[in-house]
Scaffold this motif. Structure first.
Motif, PDB file in Angstrom:
ATOM      1  N   UNK A  49      44.351  57.264  49.988  1.00 14.58           N
ATOM      2  CA  UNK A  49      44.429  55.919  50.512  1.00 14.58           C
ATOM      3  C   UNK A  49      44.132  55.888  52.028  1.00 14.58           C
ATOM      4  N   UNK A  50      44.605  56.880  52.795  1.00 19.80           N
ATOM      5  CA  UNK A  50      44.232  56.910  54.349  1.00 19.80           C
ATOM      6  C   UNK A  50      42.908  56.968  54.368  1.00 19.80           C
ATOM      7  N   UNK A  51      41.981  57.739  53.732  1.00 15.39           N
ATOM      8  CA  UNK A  51      40.863  57.948  53.838  1.00 15.39           C
ATOM      9  C   UNK A  51      39.901  56.750  53.524  1.00 15.39           C
ATOM     10  N   UNK A  52      40.503  56.063  52.346  1.00 14.66           N
ATOM     11  CA  UNK A  52      39.985  54.708  52.019  1.00 14.66           C
ATOM     12  C   UNK A  52      40.134  53.694  53.115  1.00 14.66           C
ATOM     13  N   UNK A  53      41.291  53.317  53.729  1.00 13.29           N
ATOM     14  CA  UNK A  53      41.576  52.613  54.627  1.00 13.29           C
ATOM     15  C   UNK A  53      40.643  52.764  55.922  1.00 13.29           C
ATOM     16  N   UNK A  54      40.716  54.261  56.444  1.00 16.36           N
ATOM     17  CA  UNK A  54      39.791  54.483  57.537  1.00 16.36           C
ATOM     18  C   UNK A  54      38.189  54.315  57.283  1.00 16.36           C
ATOM     19  N   UNK A  55      37.949  54.445  55.977  1.00 16.68           N
ATOM     20  CA  UNK A  55      36.486  54.275  55.619  1.00 16.68           C
ATOM     21  C   UNK A  55      36.294  52.702  55.569  1.00 16.68           C
ATOM     22  N   UNK A  56      36.897  51.944  55.271  1.00 15.86           N
ATOM     23  CA  UNK A  56      37.044  50.439  55.311  1.00 15.86           C
ATOM     24  C   UNK A  56      36.715  49.911  56.602  1.00 15.86           C
ATOM     25  N   UNK A  57      37.328  50.457  57.543  1.00 15.14           N
ATOM     26  CA  UNK A  57      37.162  49.959  58.958  1.00 15.14           C
ATOM     27  C   UNK A  57      35.756  50.507  59.416  1.00 15.14           C
ATOM     28  N   UNK A  58      35.510  51.891  59.164  1.00 17.25           N
ATOM     29  CA  UNK A  58      34.341  52.507  59.656  1.00 17.25           C
ATOM     30  C   UNK A  58      32.888  51.489  58.994  1.00 17.25           C
ATOM     31  N   UNK A  59      33.048  51.604  58.008  1.00 21.51           N
ATOM     32  CA  UNK A  59      31.868  50.711  57.121  1.00 21.51           C
ATOM     33  C   UNK A  59      31.970  49.440  57.422  1.00 21.51           C
ATOM     34  N   UNK A  60      33.013  48.446  57.724  1.00 22.65           N
ATOM     35  CA  UNK A  60      33.129  47.226  57.670  1.00 22.65           C
ATOM     36  C   UNK A  60      32.395  47.116  59.264  1.00 22.65           C
ATOM     37  N   UNK A  61      32.812  47.940  60.312  1.00 17.76           N
ATOM     38  CA  UNK A  61      31.823  47.818  61.655  1.00 17.76           C
ATOM     39  C   UNK A  61      30.770  48.107  61.415  1.00 17.76           C
ATOM     40  N   UNK A  62      30.228  48.846  60.597  1.00 12.83           N
ATOM     41  CA  UNK A  62      28.867  49.257  60.586  1.00 12.83           C
ATOM     42  C   UNK A  62      27.832  48.338  59.905  1.00 12.83           C
ATOM     43  N   UNK A  63      28.784  47.540  58.794  1.00  8.08           N
ATOM     44  CA  UNK A  63      27.955  46.673  57.774  1.00  8.08           C
ATOM     45  C   UNK A  63      27.846  45.241  58.829  1.00  8.08           C
ATOM     46  N   UNK A  64      28.899  44.943  59.480  1.00  7.45           N
ATOM     47  CA  UNK A  64      28.814  43.949  60.403  1.00  7.45           C
ATOM     48  C   UNK A  64      27.666  43.850  61.469  1.00  7.45           C
ATOM     49  N   UNK A  65      26.991  45.227  61.799  1.00  3.79           N
ATOM     50  CA  UNK A  65      26.070  45.204  62.466  1.00  3.79           C
ATOM     51  C   UNK A  65      24.638  45.154  61.712  1.00  3.79           C
ATOM     52  N   UNK A  66      24.783  45.084  60.557  1.00  2.00           N
ATOM     53  CA  UNK A  66      23.633  45.444  59.411  1.00  2.00           C
ATOM     54  C   UNK A  66      23.382  44.128  58.574  1.00  2.00           C
ATOM     55  N   UNK A  67      24.393  43.131  58.751  1.00  2.66           N
ATOM     56  CA  UNK A  67      24.305  42.201  57.974  1.00  2.66           C
ATOM     57  C   UNK A  67      23.151  41.211  57.932  1.00  2.66           C
ATOM     58  N   UNK A  68      22.698  41.174  59.177  1.00  3.63           N
ATOM     59  CA  UNK A  68      21.324  40.119  59.539  1.00  3.63           C
ATOM     60  C   UNK A  68      20.027  41.209  58.946  1.00  3.63           C
ATOM     61  N   UNK A 111      36.251  53.661  49.662  1.00  2.00           N
ATOM     62  CA  UNK A 111      36.418  52.944  50.910  1.00  2.00           C
ATOM     63  C   UNK A 111      35.148  52.481  51.789  1.00  2.00           C
ATOM     64  N   UNK A 112      34.328  53.200  51.382  1.00  6.98           N
ATOM     65  CA  UNK A 112      32.990  52.686  51.962  1.00  6.98           C
ATOM     66  C   UNK A 112      32.422  51.478  51.487  1.00  6.98           C
ATOM     67  N   UNK A 113      32.611  51.373  50.216  1.00  5.37           N
ATOM     68  CA  UNK A 113      32.177  50.137  49.370  1.00  5.37           C
ATOM     69  C   UNK A 113      32.945  49.032  49.704  1.00  5.37           C
ATOM     70  N   UNK A 114      34.373  49.308  50.002  1.00  2.86           N
ATOM     71  CA  UNK A 114      35.395  48.344  50.368  1.00  2.86           C
ATOM     72  C   UNK A 114      35.224  47.916  51.732  1.00  2.86           C
ATOM     73  N   UNK A 115      34.662  48.611  52.795  1.00  6.59           N
ATOM     74  CA  UNK A 115      34.274  47.997  54.016  1.00  6.59           C
ATOM     75  C   UNK A 115      33.032  47.110  53.789  1.00  6.59           C
ATOM     76  N   UNK A 116      32.036  47.694  53.081  1.00  8.13           N
ATOM     77  CA  UNK A 116      30.663  46.732  53.264  1.00  8.13           C
ATOM     78  C   UNK A 116      31.078  45.551  52.373  1.00  8.13           C
ATOM     79  N   UNK A 117      31.825  45.482  51.182  1.00 11.81           N
ATOM     80  CA  UNK A 117      32.097  44.412  50.563  1.00 11.81           C
ATOM     81  C   UNK A 117      33.149  43.505  51.162  1.00 11.81           C
TER      82      UNK A 117
END
Length: 154
Positions: A49-68, A111-117
């Motif tokens: 779970x901890x890894x999943x939530x960490x990856x949520x944050x990392x990938x949400x930050x990355x995805x936010x820069x790549x959404x455009x 977790x990575x998928x969680x962050x992107x979605x």
């Protein structure tokens, strides 16, 4: 016939997307049965779970820069597929008793998928709603919280 504005349809779909993603927070309901099923400690299981939530944050930050660059639809679909595969592979990890695979599947892949979605509905709704932006983004994020409630009852 009832006609809904496109931006409200996007907000509703974003809320439903977050409803399915929010199931990650039901982990606490499954942690004890997992430890009993496979014989791992609470600490070992909690790391997934901890890894999943960490990856949520990392990938949400990355995805936010790549959404455009890639577009919200592509990021959301990619994230959803990764999240689903994370759950599917996690089931195999539990049935085979392979802890490292649980970390990889639920923690890293899921977790990575969680962050992107996660990031795509929030970013998209905030762009589409110049008025009532707080209501629309709050509605989407509410879906995330409700996901745990729904999953825990299922």
């Amino acid at each position: 016939m009832f006609k809904i504005e496109k931006k409200w349809l996007i907000a509703i779909m974003g809320t439903l997307t977050h409803l399915s993603l929010g199931t990650v927070y039901a982990w606490s309901f499954f942690q004890t049965p997992i430890t009993q099923l496979v014989g791992w400690s609470n600490t070992q299981v909690a790391w997934a779970f901890s890894l999943s939530i960490f990856m949520l944050g990392v990938m949400a930050a990355w995805g936010g820069t790549k959404i455009d660059k890639y577009g919200p639809r592509k990021l959301a679909i990619t994230g959803g597929v990764m999240y689903a595969l994370g759950y599917i592979i996690s089931a195999y990890a539990l049935s085979s008793g392979t802890l490292w695979l649980l970390y990889l599947a639920f923690g890293i892949l899921g977790g990575s998928g969680l962050g992107l979605a996660y990031v795509t509905p929030v970013a998209t709704v905030s762009k589409w709603f110049t008025e009532k932006q707080g209501l629309a983004t709050g509605m989407v994020v509410m879906g995330f919280g409700l996901g745990a409630l729904v999953m825990s009852k299922l």
